[in-house]
Design a protein around this motif. Structure first.
Motif, short mmCIF file in Angstrom:
data_model
loop_
_atom_site.label_atom_id
_atom_site.label_comp_id
_atom_site.label_asym_id
_atom_site.label_seq_id
_atom_site.Cartn_x
_atom_site.Cartn_y
_atom_site.Cartn_z
N ASP A 99 0.83 -1.21 0.00
CA ASP A 99 0.00 0.00 0.00
C ASP A 99 0.86 1.25 0.00
N LEU A 100 1.96 1.22 0.74
CA LEU A 100 2.87 2.36 0.78
C LEU A 100 3.53 2.57 -0.59
N ALA A 101 3.90 1.47 -1.25
CA ALA A 101 4.54 1.56 -2.56
C ALA A 101 3.61 2.17 -3.60
N LEU A 102 2.30 1.90 -3.47
CA LEU A 102 1.34 2.40 -4.45
C LEU A 102 0.77 3.77 -4.10
N SER A 103 0.68 4.05 -2.81
CA SER A 103 0.01 5.29 -2.40
C SER A 103 0.97 6.42 -2.04
N ASP A 104 2.16 6.09 -1.51
CA ASP A 104 3.13 7.12 -1.10
C ASP A 104 4.49 6.77 -1.67
N LYS A 105 4.68 7.07 -2.96
CA LYS A 105 5.88 6.64 -3.67
C LYS A 105 7.13 7.33 -3.17
N ASP A 106 7.00 8.58 -2.74
CA ASP A 106 8.17 9.30 -2.24
C ASP A 106 8.70 8.67 -0.96
N ARG A 107 7.81 8.34 -0.05
CA ARG A 107 8.20 7.69 1.20
C ARG A 107 8.79 6.32 0.92
N TYR A 108 8.23 5.62 -0.05
CA TYR A 108 8.73 4.30 -0.44
C TYR A 108 10.17 4.40 -0.92
#
Length: 382
Positions: A99-108
């Motif tokens: 979910d992080l990879a798809l929704s918050d790419k910068d944080r990923y």
């Protein structure tokens, strides 16, 4: 031959590029194309080394390598691995990481950058051991004789490659790891992390390499025994019994290939983040590249390219050594993935050209010898 070997690669390329256009337009098309080329250039040395191992397997295991193996390579290393990095470094569950990879790419991307020192140490040590074990082995054919002859003599010292690898790891942890690069341009001390990850890479190599070497020796022994049984069975008119150990040996060699491929994939996966942080485009681009690496490996085996161009394997292992050093250096410094790819392409290209020159020289010598024999026959009246 080309279509038979590269057919699936061509099909996956077409499907992947179409999917990229549907997903993000022509911009996504360009990103996926660049990632595919990047993966092929970074992993060409991987194909050469894989071919040296794969040629020892029969057609069945070569097919397994192209089917099950490619699923592991694409979905395991090129899709799941980046997510696993985030899950471990951020202490998240797999679903949360996706979910992080798809929704918050910068944080990923930040989390992957922070995990790079441990990835580089693990992969660097694994690849370094491959390189050291190769150059310390006394081989009949030598490419850079002035270097390989003295190293082959040094290789008679027990555990020399392990000692050198540990020294390199210790120096890396005291230098590069003490000022490791993190996201935002900051630097932190990652000495403990690099030491643990490097030791894990070394242990992984020794376990997998040891098992594959053991079963490879057993395979050779059983092949000799099987040949003797065949001859006895033919003389007695009896069917011979199947040898199960050959399958076990091939299975462990297959596992070794997969671990080796995973180590080669580290730089491709990390380098991909310099081009995009979109996990979908990354999976498409790196997946296409991985297909070509697989097909190229089989092509090298079936065409006997390694037998014709004897220095290719040398060049690939020197490229592995260069990649291992680069991975350790990137713990502190950022190095363009294009430079990494060019180093490997240069070394393999150089070894290929050296092989071509060697073949031409041998052919010229044979021609002179044949000409001398013909003249001798004529002069003797034959």
């Amino acid at each position: 031959m080309v279509l038979k070997t590269f057919g699936w690669s061509f099909a996956v390329t077409a499907l992947g590029l179409v999917a990229a256009v549907l997903f993000g337009g022509w911009t996504a098309f360009g990103v996926v194309a660049i990632l595919s080329i990047l993966e092929i250039s970074l992993s060409f040395d991987n194909a050469v080394v894989n071919a040296g191992i794969l040629k020892k397997m029969n057609a069945f295991w070569q097919k397994i390598f192209l089917t099950i193996g490619i699923l592991i390579a694409v979905f395991g290393m090129r899709l799941v691995f980046p997510v696993v990095i985030v899950a471990i470094s951020a202490q998240l569950g797999p679903i949360q990481a996706v979910d992080l990879a798809l929704s918050d790419k910068d944080r990923y991307q930040e989390l992957v950058t922070d995990a790079h020192p441990s990835i580089a140490a693990f992969g660097g040590m694994f690849l370094l051991m491959i390189f050291l074990d190769f150059i310390f082995e006394d081989r009949d054919i030598k490419w850079l004789g002035w270097l390989e002859r003295p190293l082959a003599k040094l290789g008679k010292i027990d555990m020399l490659s392990v000692c050198i690898a540990l020294i390199v790891l210790l120096i890396s942890s005291m230098t590069f790891a003490a000022n490791a690069h993190q996201h935002g341009g900051t630097h932190v001390d990652k000495a403990d992390t690099v030491l643990l990850s490097g030791i894990a890479g070394l242990i992984t190599y020794m376990i997998v390499g040891g098992l594959s070497g053991y079963f490879e020796d057993k395979l050779e022994e059983e092949e000799e025994r099987e040949h003797e049984e065949e001859e006895q069975a033919e003389r007695a008119g009896k069917p011979r019994s199947a040898v199960a150990l050959a399958g076990k040996a091939a299975f462990f060699m297959f596992l070794y290939l997969e671990v080796l491929d995973a180590s080669f994939s580290f730089d491709g996966v990390i380098g991909a983040f310099a081009i995009t942080n979109d996990i979908v485009l990354m999976a498409l681009g790196l997946g296409i590249g991985a297909m070509y690496v697989r097909s190229l490996t089989v092509y090298l085996v079936r065409q006997g390219t390694l037998d014709d161009y004897v220095y290719l394997e040398h060049g690939a292992h020197y490229a592995i050594g260069a990649l291992a050093v680069i991975l350790l250096v990137t713990i502190q410094y950022q190095i363009s993935e294009f430079i990494t790819g060019l180093v490997g392409v240069f070394l393999i290209g150089w070894s290929f050209w050296s092989s071509v020159r060697r073949n031409r020289a041998l052919a010229a010598d044979e021609g002179k010898t044949q000409g001398s024999d013909d003249k001798a026959e004529v002069s003797s009246g034959v």
